[in-house]
Design a protein around this motif. Sequence first.
Motif, PDB file in Angstrom:
ATOM      1  N   THR A  25     -29.070  -6.940   2.703  1.00 20.45           N
ATOM      2  CA  THR A  25     -29.509  -8.276   2.278  1.00 20.45           C
ATOM      3  C   THR A  25     -28.478  -9.368   2.555  1.00 20.45           C
ATOM      4  O   THR A  25     -28.826 -10.550   2.559  1.00 20.45           O
ATOM      5  N   GLY A  26     -27.217  -8.984   2.744  1.00 17.49           N
ATOM      6  CA  GLY A  26     -26.164  -9.971   2.913  1.00 17.49           C
ATOM      7  C   GLY A  26     -25.661 -10.560   1.611  1.00 17.49           C
ATOM      8  O   GLY A  26     -24.747 -11.395   1.612  1.00 17.49           O
ATOM      9  N   GLU A  27     -26.244 -10.147   0.484  1.00 15.79           N
ATOM     10  CA  GLU A  27     -25.789 -10.635  -0.816  1.00 15.79           C
ATOM     11  C   GLU A  27     -24.378 -10.127  -1.114  1.00 15.79           C
ATOM     12  O   GLU A  27     -24.003  -9.024  -0.706  1.00 15.79           O
ATOM     13  N   VAL A  28     -23.627 -10.935  -1.858  1.00 16.65           N
ATOM     14  CA  VAL A  28     -22.329 -10.494  -2.353  1.00 16.65           C
ATOM     15  C   VAL A  28     -22.522 -10.074  -3.809  1.00 16.65           C
ATOM     16  O   VAL A  28     -22.916 -10.879  -4.649  1.00 16.65           O
ATOM     17  N   LEU A  29     -22.281  -8.810  -4.075  1.00 15.33           N
ATOM     18  CA  LEU A  29     -22.508  -8.253  -5.403  1.00 15.33           C
ATOM     19  C   LEU A  29     -21.181  -7.921  -6.067  1.00 15.33           C
ATOM     20  O   LEU A  29     -20.263  -7.414  -5.418  1.00 15.33           O
ATOM     21  N   VAL A  30     -21.087  -8.222  -7.354  1.00 18.82           N
ATOM     22  CA  VAL A  30     -19.901  -7.885  -8.147  1.00 18.82           C
ATOM     23  C   VAL A  30     -20.180  -6.577  -8.877  1.00 18.82           C
ATOM     24  O   VAL A  30     -21.195  -6.447  -9.573  1.00 18.82           O
ATOM     25  N   VAL A  31     -19.289  -5.610  -8.704  1.00 19.79           N
ATOM     26  CA  VAL A  31     -19.504  -4.276  -9.271  1.00 19.79           C
ATOM     27  C   VAL A  31     -18.267  -3.852 -10.050  1.00 19.79           C
ATOM     28  O   VAL A  31     -17.171  -4.389  -9.852  1.00 19.79           O
ATOM     29  N   ARG A  32     -18.465  -2.887 -10.927  1.00 18.57           N
ATOM     30  CA  ARG A  32     -17.328  -2.266 -11.617  1.00 18.57           C
ATOM     31  C   ARG A  32     -17.269  -0.806 -11.196  1.00 18.57           C
ATOM     32  O   ARG A  32     -18.282  -0.111 -11.153  1.00 18.57           O
ATOM     33  N   ILE A  33     -16.081  -0.360 -10.888  1.00 17.59           N
ATOM     34  CA  ILE A  33     -15.867   1.011 -10.431  1.00 17.59           C
ATOM     35  C   ILE A  33     -15.012   1.735 -11.465  1.00 17.59           C
ATOM     36  O   ILE A  33     -13.866   1.354 -11.703  1.00 17.59           O
ATOM     37  N   PRO A  34     -15.553   2.784 -12.102  1.00 19.84           N
ATOM     38  CA  PRO A  34     -14.744   3.539 -13.069  1.00 19.84           C
ATOM     39  C   PRO A  34     -13.614   4.297 -12.371  1.00 19.84           C
ATOM     40  O   PRO A  34     -13.774   4.774 -11.243  1.00 19.84           O
ATOM     41  N   ALA A  35     -12.491   4.375 -13.033  1.00 21.13           N
ATOM     42  CA  ALA A  35     -11.377   5.161 -12.494  1.00 21.13           C
ATOM     43  C   ALA A  35     -11.796   6.615 -12.351  1.00 21.13           C
ATOM     44  O   ALA A  35     -12.541   7.150 -13.169  1.00 21.13           O
ATOM     45  N   GLY A  36     -11.348   7.224 -11.290  1.00 18.89           N
ATOM     46  CA  GLY A  36     -11.654   8.624 -11.086  1.00 18.89           C
ATOM     47  C   GLY A  36     -12.992   8.886 -10.447  1.00 18.89           C
ATOM     48  O   GLY A  36     -13.385  10.055 -10.287  1.00 18.89           O
ATOM     49  N   ALA A  37     -13.736   7.824 -10.090  1.00 18.27           N
ATOM     50  CA  ALA A  37     -15.020   8.027  -9.425  1.00 18.27           C
ATOM     51  C   ALA A  37     -14.802   8.742  -8.089  1.00 18.27           C
ATOM     52  O   ALA A  37     -13.796   8.506  -7.400  1.00 18.27           O
ATOM     53  N   ARG A  38     -15.735   9.588  -7.725  1.00 18.19           N
ATOM     54  CA  ARG A  38     -15.622  10.334  -6.474  1.00 18.19           C
ATOM     55  C   ARG A  38     -15.557   9.367  -5.290  1.00 18.19           C
ATOM     56  O   ARG A  38     -16.378   8.460  -5.170  1.00 18.19           O
ATOM     57  N   GLY A  39     -14.585   9.574  -4.429  1.00 19.21           N
ATOM     58  CA  GLY A  39     -14.434   8.726  -3.257  1.00 19.21           C
ATOM     59  C   GLY A  39     -13.428   7.595  -3.430  1.00 19.21           C
ATOM     60  O   GLY A  39     -13.154   6.867  -2.479  1.00 19.21           O
ATOM     61  N   VAL A  40     -12.873   7.448  -4.645  1.00 20.50           N
ATOM     62  CA  VAL A  40     -11.883   6.397  -4.907  1.00 20.50           C
ATOM     63  C   VAL A  40     -10.482   6.987  -4.840  1.00 20.50           C
ATOM     64  O   VAL A  40     -10.179   7.971  -5.525  1.00 20.50           O
ATOM     65  N   THR A  41      -9.637   6.410  -4.006  1.00 24.46           N
ATOM     66  CA  THR A  41      -8.225   6.778  -3.978  1.00 24.46           C
ATOM     67  C   THR A  41      -7.399   5.510  -4.053  1.00 24.46           C
ATOM     68  O   THR A  41      -7.845   4.439  -3.623  1.00 24.46           O
ATOM     69  N   VAL A  42      -6.209   5.623  -4.606  1.00 26.23           N
ATOM     70  CA  VAL A  42      -5.343   4.451  -4.739  1.00 26.23           C
ATOM     71  C   VAL A  42      -3.990   4.764  -4.120  1.00 26.23           C
ATOM     72  O   VAL A  42      -3.535   5.910  -4.114  1.00 26.23           O
ATOM     73  N   GLU A  43      -3.371   3.727  -3.608  1.00 26.31           N
ATOM     74  CA  GLU A  43      -2.040   3.852  -3.023  1.00 26.31           C
ATOM     75  C   GLU A  43      -1.148   2.787  -3.644  1.00 26.31           C
ATOM     76  O   GLU A  43      -1.201   1.620  -3.248  1.00 26.31           O
ATOM     77  N   PRO A  44      -0.359   3.148  -4.649  1.00 27.07           N
ATOM     78  CA  PRO A  44       0.496   2.159  -5.306  1.00 27.07           C
ATOM     79  C   PRO A  44       1.488   1.520  -4.340  1.00 27.07           C
ATOM     80  O   PRO A  44       1.964   2.172  -3.404  1.00 27.07           O
ATOM     81  N   ALA A  45       1.772   0.239  -4.555  1.00 29.43           N
ATOM     82  CA  ALA A  45       2.778  -0.456  -3.756  1.00 29.43           C
ATOM     83  C   ALA A  45       4.165  -0.052  -4.240  1.00 29.43           C
ATOM     84  O   ALA A  45       4.391   0.089  -5.444  1.00 29.43           O
ATOM     85  N   HIS A  46       5.080   0.121  -3.297  1.00 28.55           N
ATOM     86  CA  HIS A  46       6.436   0.541  -3.643  1.00 28.55           C
ATOM     87  C   HIS A  46       7.433  -0.539  -3.223  1.00 28.55           C
ATOM     88  O   HIS A  46       7.199  -1.309  -2.286  1.00 28.55           O
ATOM     89  N   ASP A  47       8.557  -0.587  -3.933  1.00 26.36           N
ATOM     90  CA  ASP A  47       9.678  -1.458  -3.568  1.00 26.36           C
ATOM     91  C   ASP A  47       9.267  -2.922  -3.461  1.00 26.36           C
ATOM     92  O   ASP A  47       9.646  -3.638  -2.530  1.00 26.36           O
ATOM     93  N   ARG A  48       8.479  -3.380  -4.415  1.00 22.52           N
ATOM     94  CA  ARG A  48       8.129  -4.800  -4.438  1.00 22.52           C
ATOM     95  C   ARG A  48       9.354  -5.623  -4.835  1.00 22.52           C
ATOM     96  O   ARG A  48      10.240  -5.149  -5.553  1.00 22.52           O
ATOM     97  N   LEU A  49       9.373  -6.894  -4.406  1.00 22.89           N
ATOM     98  CA  LEU A  49      10.458  -7.787  -4.790  1.00 22.89           C
ATOM     99  C   LEU A  49      10.473  -7.991  -6.297  1.00 22.89           C
ATOM    100  O   LEU A  49      11.530  -7.928  -6.947  1.00 22.89           O
ATOM    101  N   GLY A  50       9.311  -8.247  -6.870  1.00 21.07           N
ATOM    102  CA  GLY A  50       9.203  -8.479  -8.308  1.00 21.07           C
ATOM    103  C   GLY A  50       7.904  -7.920  -8.847  1.00 21.07           C
ATOM    104  O   GLY A  50       7.110  -7.323  -8.110  1.00 21.07           O
ATOM    105  N   GLN A  51       7.680  -8.122 -10.159  1.00 22.50           N
ATOM    106  CA  GLN A  51       6.492  -7.572 -10.814  1.00 22.50           C
ATOM    107  C   GLN A  51       6.350  -6.084 -10.482  1.00 22.50           C
ATOM    108  O   GLN A  51       5.250  -5.580 -10.226  1.00 22.50           O
TER     109      GLN A  51
END
Length: 400
Positions: free
Chosen positions: A180-206
């Motif tokens: 449809t071309g619509e932009v949809l806002v969704v919520r993704i639960p942690a641990g959902a199948r197919g979700v992986t995360v890669e934390p940022a390392h060695d940031r200047l701050g925060q």
Amino acid sequence: MPKTPSVAGHRSTDARRRTLLRTARDVADDLAADAIARDQAGRPPTDEAARLREAGLLAALTPPASDRGTDWRTGCAVVREIAAADSAVGDVLARHYVHAWSGRFYAHPHEAATLEEESVRRQWLWTGAVRTPAPDDDSEGSDLTMRPRSSGYLLNGHRSVDTAVAVADQIVMDAVCQVTGEVLVVRIPAGARGVTVEPAHDRLGQRVAGAGEVFLDGVTVPAGQVLGRRPHDEESTPPFTALAEPALRLALCHVALGVTEGALTEARDLSRGGRAHRLPRTDPDLFLTYGELATVTQAAGAVVDRATEVMAQALDTGARLDADEPAGVAALVAAAETVASKAALHITARVLELSDAPGLDRFWRNARVLTAHRPVAHRLRSIGEHYLYGPDRAAAPAYH
């Protein structure tokens, strides 16, 4: 004489606010005790999220209702208190609070209320990355796409998220439907199948904020996790939905103010304790320096507080919000961003001239990261456009 319901309710609200602010101060004191060590370690905020959850701050910082949640003014005050002790944790809490409003910004009111009740009950930690609508949106080149299926959608792509990628319970994002071309806002639960995360390392701050990249490979998104549509441009955005983006920016202004106040307080304590290389008894100009820095902080706080009050009024108005009001709110938020970021960068650099104590540089590093994404010139341009043309953006010339 018996109290009227309105008076009793007001006193009850005031008592809840005072209790919440006391809790925030206690958590801030706890975070300040090991802030330097945690900044140096730079690990994901697993322990920090646990501290917020145990103190009840995750459940408390959700949209206000009769028996739960927190009003905008109080929520921002809590964020600022935490950020003064550790701006990375303040960043996590600020984004949690605003993304917990996602149901109200995008979903049907009944669905939003149900989602908020579950969030409070399960003490969810929220994060996310929802893009700003723009006239030149390139939907075909979106980094997140969704394809309909019988039970909902399949979500694919990747996106950078600024906080809590490895520890959040819910991640809010927008994605383009390939049909449809619509932009949809969704919520993704942690641990959902197919979700992986890669934390940022060695940031200047925060460093403790837990930023990183979220990768989504064929993630199933049931219809119940689709919050609503995100319009393609500002003109077609409902007034209340238009508050979502400036609300996040304003919450981050309180994080920037927290950095400013935390840096100045720590420098003051070092000067009082005789642990700085500029001391009042040997450097009379030190009073002038602190007078200047305190004035800059108070002036920035006044502008941010003004924007906070107007935002609170707009959020309280809800669906009755006038179509022109969000533009005025956004202009005040842009002004708040401008003064808060300038104050944070100026003061966190100046305190390094007052003392070379270990860890004092973290305030400057954190301020640099917090203010890097939106240059001052961009904010000043939007303030000037609103000053010249008000809400009538169609009258403003286009620049390419």
